[in-house]
Design a protein around this motif. Structure first.
Motif, PDB file in Angstrom:
ATOM      1  N   ALA A  27      16.086 -28.670  17.589  1.00  0.00           N
ATOM      2  CA  ALA A  27      15.856 -29.492  16.394  1.00  0.00           C
ATOM      3  C   ALA A  27      16.790 -30.692  16.378  1.00  0.00           C
ATOM      4  CB  ALA A  27      16.064 -28.641  15.135  1.00  0.00           C
ATOM      5  N   PHE A  28      18.003 -30.497  16.877  1.00  0.00           N
ATOM      6  CA  PHE A  28      19.008 -31.569  16.899  1.00  0.00           C
ATOM      7  C   PHE A  28      18.572 -32.712  17.805  1.00  0.00           C
ATOM      8  CE2 PHE A  28      22.992 -33.458  18.445  1.00  0.00           C
ATOM      9  CZ  PHE A  28      23.661 -33.684  17.253  1.00  0.00           C
ATOM     10  N   ILE A  29      18.163 -32.396  19.038  1.00  0.00           N
ATOM     11  CA  ILE A  29      17.820 -33.463  19.978  1.00  0.00           C
ATOM     12  C   ILE A  29      16.461 -34.079  19.671  1.00  0.00           C
ATOM     13  CG2 ILE A  29      19.273 -32.586  21.835  1.00  0.00           C
ATOM     14  CD1 ILE A  29      16.842 -31.385  23.143  1.00  0.00           C
ATOM     15  N   LEU A  30      15.609 -33.376  18.917  1.00  0.00           N
ATOM     16  CA  LEU A  30      14.311 -33.941  18.538  1.00  0.00           C
ATOM     17  C   LEU A  30      14.375 -34.681  17.207  1.00  0.00           C
ATOM     18  CD1 LEU A  30      11.741 -31.181  19.598  1.00  0.00           C
ATOM     19  CD2 LEU A  30      12.513 -33.190  20.862  1.00  0.00           C
ATOM     20  N   GLY A  31      15.573 -34.753  16.603  1.00  0.00           N
ATOM     21  CA  GLY A  31      15.722 -35.478  15.344  1.00  0.00           C
ATOM     22  C   GLY A  31      15.181 -34.732  14.137  1.00  0.00           C
ATOM     23  N   ASP A  32      14.951 -33.425  14.276  1.00  0.00           N
ATOM     24  CA  ASP A  32      14.377 -32.623  13.192  1.00  0.00           C
ATOM     25  C   ASP A  32      15.382 -31.647  12.594  1.00  0.00           C
ATOM     26  OD1 ASP A  32      11.862 -33.582  12.857  1.00  0.00           O
ATOM     27  OD2 ASP A  32      10.834 -32.043  14.028  1.00  0.00           O
ATOM     28  N   PHE A  33      16.684 -31.960  12.687  1.00  0.00           N
ATOM     29  CA  PHE A  33      17.681 -30.979  12.274  1.00  0.00           C
ATOM     30  C   PHE A  33      17.576 -30.653  10.785  1.00  0.00           C
ATOM     31  CE2 PHE A  33      21.929 -29.278  11.342  1.00  0.00           C
ATOM     32  CZ  PHE A  33      22.045 -28.362  12.376  1.00  0.00           C
ATOM     33  N   CYS A  34      17.025 -31.584   9.980  1.00  0.00           N
ATOM     34  CA  CYS A  34      16.883 -31.321   8.546  1.00  0.00           C
ATOM     35  C   CYS A  34      16.048 -30.073   8.276  1.00  0.00           C
ATOM     36  CB  CYS A  34      16.267 -32.530   7.845  1.00  0.00           C
ATOM     37  SG  CYS A  34      14.628 -32.994   8.458  1.00  0.00           S
ATOM     38  N   LYS A  35      15.207 -29.670   9.252  1.00  0.00           N
ATOM     39  CA  LYS A  35      14.331 -28.520   9.048  1.00  0.00           C
ATOM     40  C   LYS A  35      15.026 -27.185   9.304  1.00  0.00           C
ATOM     41  CE  LYS A  35      10.319 -31.343  10.192  1.00  0.00           C
ATOM     42  NZ  LYS A  35       9.227 -31.627  11.153  1.00  0.00           N
ATOM     43  N   TYR A  49      25.791 -33.241  11.515  1.00  0.00           N
ATOM     44  CA  TYR A  49      24.710 -33.689  10.627  1.00  0.00           C
ATOM     45  C   TYR A  49      25.273 -34.077   9.256  1.00  0.00           C
ATOM     46  CZ  TYR A  49      20.218 -33.632   8.185  1.00  0.00           C
ATOM     47  OH  TYR A  49      19.107 -33.985   7.447  1.00  0.00           O
ATOM     48  N   LYS A  50      26.196 -33.265   8.735  1.00  0.00           N
ATOM     49  CA  LYS A  50      26.823 -33.593   7.448  1.00  0.00           C
ATOM     50  C   LYS A  50      27.558 -34.924   7.540  1.00  0.00           C
ATOM     51  CE  LYS A  50      27.607 -28.828   5.862  1.00  0.00           C
ATOM     52  NZ  LYS A  50      28.645 -27.786   5.618  1.00  0.00           N
ATOM     53  N   GLU A  63      18.553 -37.743   4.090  1.00  0.00           N
ATOM     54  CA  GLU A  63      18.538 -36.309   3.819  1.00  0.00           C
ATOM     55  C   GLU A  63      17.097 -35.811   3.723  1.00  0.00           C
ATOM     56  OE1 GLU A  63      21.103 -33.179   1.093  1.00  0.00           O
ATOM     57  OE2 GLU A  63      21.150 -35.317   0.676  1.00  0.00           O
ATOM     58  N   ASN A  64      16.854 -34.653   4.349  1.00  0.00           N
ATOM     59  CA  ASN A  64      15.521 -34.035   4.378  1.00  0.00           C
ATOM     60  C   ASN A  64      14.464 -34.948   4.990  1.00  0.00           C
ATOM     61  OD1 ASN A  64      16.502 -31.707   3.047  1.00  0.00           O
ATOM     62  ND2 ASN A  64      16.288 -32.728   1.073  1.00  0.00           N
ATOM     63  N   LYS A  65      14.906 -35.818   5.899  1.00  0.00           N
ATOM     64  CA  LYS A  65      13.979 -36.746   6.539  1.00  0.00           C
ATOM     65  C   LYS A  65      14.236 -36.746   8.047  1.00  0.00           C
ATOM     66  CE  LYS A  65      12.450 -41.570   6.394  1.00  0.00           C
ATOM     67  NZ  LYS A  65      12.708 -42.911   5.813  1.00  0.00           N
ATOM     68  N   PRO A  66      13.229 -36.443   8.870  1.00  0.00           N
ATOM     69  CA  PRO A  66      13.445 -36.443  10.325  1.00  0.00           C
ATOM     70  C   PRO A  66      13.832 -37.828  10.841  1.00  0.00           C
ATOM     71  CG  PRO A  66      11.385 -35.345   9.741  1.00  0.00           C
ATOM     72  CD  PRO A  66      11.880 -36.016   8.501  1.00  0.00           C
ATOM     73  N   SER A  67      14.559 -37.846  11.947  1.00  0.00           N
ATOM     74  CA  SER A  67      14.959 -39.105  12.579  1.00  0.00           C
ATOM     75  C   SER A  67      13.876 -39.543  13.562  1.00  0.00           C
ATOM     76  CB  SER A  67      16.288 -38.941  13.321  1.00  0.00           C
ATOM     77  OG  SER A  67      17.284 -38.473  12.443  1.00  0.00           O
ATOM     78  N   GLN A  68      13.669 -40.845  13.664  1.00  0.00           N
ATOM     79  CA  GLN A  68      12.657 -41.347  14.598  1.00  0.00           C
ATOM     80  C   GLN A  68      13.219 -41.505  16.004  1.00  0.00           C
ATOM     81  OE1 GLN A  68      11.376 -44.882  12.274  1.00  0.00           O
ATOM     82  NE2 GLN A  68       9.355 -43.961  12.323  1.00  0.00           N
ATOM     83  N   VAL A  69      14.531 -41.738  16.109  1.00  0.00           N
ATOM     84  CA  VAL A  69      15.155 -41.965  17.416  1.00  0.00           C
ATOM     85  C   VAL A  69      16.417 -41.119  17.521  1.00  0.00           C
ATOM     86  CG1 VAL A  69      16.202 -43.652  18.965  1.00  0.00           C
ATOM     87  CG2 VAL A  69      14.289 -44.333  17.519  1.00  0.00           C
ATOM     88  N   THR A  70      16.564 -40.416  18.620  1.00  0.00           N
ATOM     89  CA  THR A  70      17.797 -39.690  18.932  1.00  0.00           C
ATOM     90  C   THR A  70      18.351 -40.249  20.235  1.00  0.00           C
ATOM     91  OG1 THR A  70      16.993 -37.664  17.890  1.00  0.00           O
ATOM     92  CG2 THR A  70      18.840 -37.443  19.408  1.00  0.00           C
TER      93      THR A  70
END
Length: 279
Positions: A27-35, A49-50, A63-70
């Protein structure tokens, strides 16, 4: 474990067990850590992330929003583990999306951009050791499309890249090439281009490119838009820097060496002058 350049990126010196470490890493490398984020946890992924949530402007995460670029910075990794770690990340991404239910296949499209790709996917093995990353990204190049994975391969030495990966590319953006081997390789790779355009490769101005392949109807020369934010890639002003008076504590040898020994890049504090501030 005694070499911090290797133990730190491989988490060999991590004293505490990370709960759900595989899910958090993916989730971290895909920019989805908020999930997978839980405020009460204190592992290194959650702490990072904090910290990013509290930053300002371009580095701030929503917050609670995926990242588009990692961006995964591997510039400080030693050569001995660079290909291994790069290949591991590519393998984890491919294995993750290939485990989706059939009905969800391709619903998480992504592009993996390989900067300085000759370091990860060389055509020739270095010594007698087979490149793990090469095998992984060749598989992604062949099979990734059906899982929604695309590759963007960037390199200053195309003649050193895996021919298997490049043969799967359907569009090419070519900047100035002065090395005869690279020019010859591009001519063989893109047979549809006319000779007049290919002859421009050694003399293309900065920021100008030749575009070929499925992205355009016919090979064309174009000027790339300005990047925003601009990368710090301008040529150094040699004479100006040699003759100007530098701050007394520049470069900060002790702080740079201290960060170096920890396997990190040195970042000056706000109250510490540097050359750019002095200018």
């Amino acid at each position: 474990m005694g070499d911090e350049r290797i133990s730190q990126p491989l988490l060999l010196n991590q004293p505490e067990e990370i709960l759900n470490s595989l899910a958090k890493f993916i989730a971290f490398i895909l920019g989805d850590f908020c999930k997978v984020y839980k405020t009460e946890e204190t592992d290194l992924f959650t702490d990072f992330y904090k910290n990013q949530l509290g930053k300002e402007e371009i580095e701030k995460l929503g917050e609670n929003k995926p990242s588009q670029v990692t961006i995964i910075d591997m510039s400080l990794l030693p050569y001995e583990v660079l290909e291994t770690i790069t290949g591991l990340i590519g393998r984890l991404i491919l294995d993750f999306v290939s485990r989706f239910p059939e009905s969800d296949r391709g619903k998480l499209p992504m592009v993996i951009a390989l900067e300085e790709a000759q370091n990860y996917i060389p055509e020739k093995n270095r010594g007698d050791r087979e490149s793990i990353a090469k095998k992984v990204f060749e598989r992604i190049a062949r099979e990734g499309r059906k899982y929604g994975i695309s590759l963007l391969v960037s390199s200053q030495r195309p003649s050193e890249l895996s021919k298997t990966v490049l043969s799967q590319c359907n569009s090419f953006i070519i900047h100035r090439l002065q090395n005869p081997e690279d020019q010859k390789y591009v001519r063989q790779l893109v047979s549809a281009a006319n000779e007049d355009i290919l002859q421009q490769l050694p003399i293309l101005p900065q920021q100008h490119v030749v575009i070929m392949g499925d992205a355009v109807r016919t090979p064309v020369q174009a000027r790339m838009n300005n990047a925003n934010p601009r990368p710090n890639s301008n040529n150094p002003k040699f004479i100006e820097n040699w003759t100007m008076d530098l701050p007394e504590n520049f470069p900060n040898y002790e702080k740079i060496a201290e960060a170096w020994e920890k396997g990190a890049k040195y970042k000056p504090t706000n109250d510490e002058p540097d050359v750019q501030q002095e200018e």
